[in-house]
Design a protein around this motif. Structure first.
Motif, PDB file in Angstrom:
ATOM      1  N   THR A   5       0.846  -1.193   0.000  1.00 20.22           N
ATOM      2  CA  THR A   5       0.000   0.000   0.000  1.00 20.22           C
ATOM      3  C   THR A   5       0.878   1.237   0.000  1.00 20.22           C
ATOM      4  OG1 THR A   5      -1.759  -1.181   1.156  1.00 20.22           O
ATOM      5  CG2 THR A   5      -1.841   1.216   1.227  1.00 20.22           C
ATOM      6  N   THR A   7       0.866   5.772  -0.509  1.00 24.12           N
ATOM      7  CA  THR A   7       0.069   6.981  -0.359  1.00 24.12           C
ATOM      8  C   THR A   7       0.306   7.875  -1.567  1.00 24.12           C
ATOM      9  OG1 THR A   7       0.231   6.854   2.038  1.00 24.12           O
ATOM     10  CG2 THR A   7      -0.417   8.974   1.108  1.00 24.12           C
ATOM     11  N   THR A   9      -0.920  11.633  -3.350  1.00 30.69           N
ATOM     12  CA  THR A   9      -1.591  12.908  -3.125  1.00 30.69           C
ATOM     13  C   THR A   9      -1.972  13.533  -4.466  1.00 30.69           C
ATOM     14  OG1 THR A   9       0.502  14.115  -3.039  1.00 30.69           O
ATOM     15  CG2 THR A   9      -0.390  13.325  -0.940  1.00 30.69           C
ATOM     16  N   ASP A  36      -8.273   4.155  -2.495  1.00 33.00           N
ATOM     17  CA  ASP A  36      -9.187   4.760  -1.516  1.00 33.00           C
ATOM     18  C   ASP A  36      -9.018   6.270  -1.640  1.00 33.00           C
ATOM     19  OD1 ASP A  36     -10.663   5.656   0.608  1.00 33.00           O
ATOM     20  OD2 ASP A  36      -9.695   4.382   2.097  1.00 33.00           O
ATOM     21  N   PRO A  38     -10.559   9.017  -0.373  1.00 33.80           N
ATOM     22  CA  PRO A  38     -10.472   9.906   0.797  1.00 33.80           C
ATOM     23  C   PRO A  38      -9.120   9.887   1.513  1.00 33.80           C
ATOM     24  CG  PRO A  38     -12.550   8.715   0.817  1.00 33.80           C
ATOM     25  CD  PRO A  38     -11.710   8.106  -0.264  1.00 33.80           C
ATOM     26  N   THR A  39      -8.473   8.721   1.546  1.00 32.63           N
ATOM     27  CA  THR A  39      -7.194   8.627   2.266  1.00 32.63           C
ATOM     28  C   THR A  39      -5.990   8.718   1.342  1.00 32.63           C
ATOM     29  OG1 THR A  39      -7.068   6.212   2.117  1.00 32.63           O
ATOM     30  CG2 THR A  39      -8.243   7.145   4.013  1.00 32.63           C
ATOM     31  N   GLY A  40      -6.198   8.518   0.051  1.00 29.29           N
ATOM     32  CA  GLY A  40      -5.085   8.514  -0.892  1.00 29.29           C
ATOM     33  C   GLY A  40      -4.317   7.206  -0.903  1.00 29.29           C
ATOM     34  N   ALA A  41      -4.849   6.177  -0.261  1.00 26.65           N
ATOM     35  CA  ALA A  41      -4.173   4.885  -0.212  1.00 26.65           C
ATOM     36  C   ALA A  41      -4.380   4.126  -1.520  1.00 26.65           C
ATOM     37  CB  ALA A  41      -4.693   4.062   0.958  1.00 26.65           C
TER      38      ALA A  41
END
Length: 68
Positions: A5, A7, A9, A36, A38-41
């Motif tokens: 996983t 991240t 942006t 995802d 909302p989280t940027g994952a």
């Protein structure tokens, strides 16, 4: 199967999700990409290990920032 996983942006909509999914999904060996918003994952599943540099390059090619 391996899964990692990251991240990302800069994603703000479903088009962003589709762009990242398409670019990362094109990496040889990748079998699934889950984003995802909302989280940027971004979770990448593959049938063999995929290098972080390959994932970073795909995310940047899609126009977003790889944050780790």
């Amino acid at each position: 199967m391996t899964s990692s996983t990251y991240t990302v942006t800069g994603m703000t909509c479903s088009h962003c999700v589709a762009s990242v999914s398409e670019e990362v999904g094109a990496i040889d060996g990748v079998t699934a990409v889950a984003v995802d918003l909302p989280t940027g994952a971004v979770t990448v599943t593959s049938d063999r290990p995929v290098g972080d540099a390959q994932v970073r390059a795909a995310i940047e090619e899609a126009g977003y920032t790889f944050a780790g």
